[in-house]
Design an enzyme around this catalytic site. Sequence first.
Site, short mmCIF file in Angstrom:
data_model
loop_
_atom_site.label_atom_id
_atom_site.label_comp_id
_atom_site.label_asym_id
_atom_site.label_seq_id
_atom_site.Cartn_x
_atom_site.Cartn_y
_atom_site.Cartn_z
CE LYS A 201 -1.92 2.96 2.18
NZ LYS A 201 -1.68 4.37 1.64
N GLY A 254 6.58 5.00 8.44
CA GLY A 254 5.83 6.28 8.53
C GLY A 254 5.81 6.98 9.94
CB SER A 255 3.81 9.66 11.30
OG SER A 255 2.29 8.86 11.20
CB THR A 256 5.99 8.07 16.21
OG1 THR A 256 7.03 8.06 15.71
CG2 THR A 256 5.66 7.45 17.51
CD GLU A 257 -1.09 11.07 14.40
OE1 GLU A 257 -0.33 11.79 13.64
OE2 GLU A 257 -2.29 11.36 14.39
N GLY A 259 2.05 4.64 13.43
CA GLY A 259 2.69 3.19 13.70
C GLY A 259 2.23 2.64 15.05
CD GLU A 276 12.37 4.07 9.19
OE1 GLU A 276 12.29 4.95 10.06
OE2 GLU A 276 12.57 4.10 7.83
CB CYS A 310 12.60 8.99 8.99
SG CYS A 310 13.43 7.68 8.14
CD GLU A 407 9.51 12.75 11.71
OE1 GLU A 407 8.36 12.10 11.92
OE2 GLU A 407 10.69 12.31 11.30
P1 ADP Z 1 2.79 11.02 7.12
O1 ADP Z 1 2.33 11.58 8.48
O2 ADP Z 1 4.29 11.29 6.90
O3 ADP Z 1 2.01 11.30 5.85
P2 ADP Z 1 1.72 8.45 7.66
O4 ADP Z 1 2.32 7.81 8.85
O5 ADP Z 1 0.57 9.16 7.87
O6 ADP Z 1 2.88 9.60 7.44
O7 ADP Z 1 1.76 7.62 6.26
C1 ADP Z 1 2.42 6.52 5.91
C2 ADP Z 1 1.74 5.61 5.36
O8 ADP Z 1 0.91 5.01 6.19
C3 ADP Z 1 0.94 6.08 4.10
O9 ADP Z 1 0.84 4.91 3.18
C4 ADP Z 1 -0.50 6.10 4.72
O10 ADP Z 1 -1.35 6.14 3.95
C5 ADP Z 1 -0.50 5.09 5.82
N1 ADP Z 1 -1.42 5.09 6.87
C6 ADP Z 1 -2.16 6.43 7.32
N2 ADP Z 1 -2.86 6.25 8.19
C7 ADP Z 1 -2.90 4.95 8.45
C8 ADP Z 1 -3.65 4.03 9.17
N3 ADP Z 1 -4.46 4.53 10.30
N4 ADP Z 1 -3.57 2.66 9.20
C9 ADP Z 1 -2.68 2.25 7.96
N5 ADP Z 1 -2.06 2.79 7.43
C10 ADP Z 1 -1.99 4.20 7.56
#
Ligand code: ADP
Length: 503
Positions: A201, A254-257, A259, A276, A310, A407
């Site tokens: 994805k 992606g983001s810690t939130e 994650g 990561e 990152c 960040e």
């Molecule tokens: P950023 O904040 O840097 O955009 P994200 O962590 O939001 O990074 O996004 C990284 C990836 O995680 C993207 O592919 C995004 O679509 C996906 N993503 C965002 N929210 C969710 C979620 N609730 N569950 C699974 N994947 C998600």
Amino acid sequence: MSAATTPSVESAARGAKSSAAIGFLSSSPKKLLIGGKWVPSKSGKTFETINPANEQVLALIAEGDKADVDEAVKAARKAFEEGKWSSITPHQRTRYLLKIAELIEQNGDELAELETLDNGKPLSQARAIDINGSAGIFRYFAGWSTKIYGDTNPSDPSTFNFTLREPVGVCGLITPWNFPLMMAAQKIAPALACGNTVILKPAEQTPLTALRLGELIQEAGIPDGVVNIVTGFGPGAGSAISEHPDIDKVSFTGSTEVGKMILAASTSNLKRVSLELGGKSPNIIFPDADLSQAIPNAMSGVFFNSGQVCVAGTRIFVQQEMYDNFLDQFGKAAERMTVGDGLDPKTRLGPLVSKEQFDRVKGYLALGRKEGARATIGGEAIEGKGYFVKPTLFADVNNSMRIAREEIFGPVAAAIPFKDETDAVLQGNDTTYGLAAAVWTKDISRAIKVARALKAGTVWVNCYGLADTSMPFGGYKQSGFGRENGKYAIDLFTQIKSVYVKL
Ligand code: ADP
């Protein structure tokens, strides 16, 4: 968006220069790759992917959601259980992965252009780092297929005990927008080397190169269903992957939130998770450092990819007596960076990836001033079309300000003074993150002591941002867990079975 508002083919390919990229963009809307077929999303919905340099629509992308993820999981499960991939010989898997590497290189100019159009990064960097790097990752993991060993264990004379290292099964791979192709490669290549099947994805902001990679994977002859690609949004397609009861593992960058959300969702079936996540990396410069190296590296450490990295060295710790000198030299050098469209060869700093990211970074620029920091350069966006922000250096920052703790993911550096080695390490470690860190000094003992003391998954000594696919990569603390790359990635994508044989 409905088909009624679909942009024309001409506008879809707007901005592309090469006929290959124009051709790829013209076949919009782009589809999902499920079970070896390109299909529209079940809902028929699409979304736009935007060129951040001029805010124009590049293409429409199928908006996959839970129903599409279900189909992709069925296809990946079938391919896995039928042994189409896991039961072919390791040598065959090596050949397939080498073929993908070769195809990435052969189509490298097109991939680089698509990456620049979608993400905004300078074309030369997309070509040299993202595209060549992705080919290198496939080539590296191609070698691993034939080197995945179990053990023969010390056994009682009446038994023969050994272990098998087996693929985990169906893997969900969720990737970010900052290095779109490379992050996909970093997950797909080791997953395939170990015999897994996958659902990728890609980030909704930058799906193009992952989709082109899907075509190349098909051209390489990888069996249907082994690699599936579902484009869509995080809360739709992403969460469907992290919650899915028939996915065995999720690898997320992606983001810690997010994650944390993925980890919480994984409890539904206790799928394996590797994360990561974000960082707020300290880059510590002692007065005996070679400033002719430390300054340009501190700059690229925080401005490379417009700071959307990152491991960005966003907290630059400088010993008090050289603080003003550092601000002066760094500021002069950074102001010379050309900001512009990534397709322009003069550009060193491209736009931010999206409007959302642009607004977020502008918010932090305002916050920094409110907190009492002083922007010695930059500090503002550039007027006009495109999501451009000037390279910014905040001085008079202390480590408790939000701009030093959160960040930002933009070209924003914070220079923080320190007293001595102890103070540098204390402040450097005073963060919820632990992805990377760097130390600059000619004193080898100090370099090693500080490298040991820093709580980070990667520490650079007298350099910044070096990466090698054979080296583990991952975080301490809230920067995540699990190590990608090298032999460590093989641990992430395999599980171990103990076999006892009674003699
Ligand atoms: P950023 O904040 O840097 O955009 P994200 O962590 O939001 O990074 O996004 C990284 C990836 O995680 C993207 O592919 C995004 O679509 C996906 N993503 C965002 N929210 C969710 C979620 N609730 N569950 C699974 N994947 C998600």
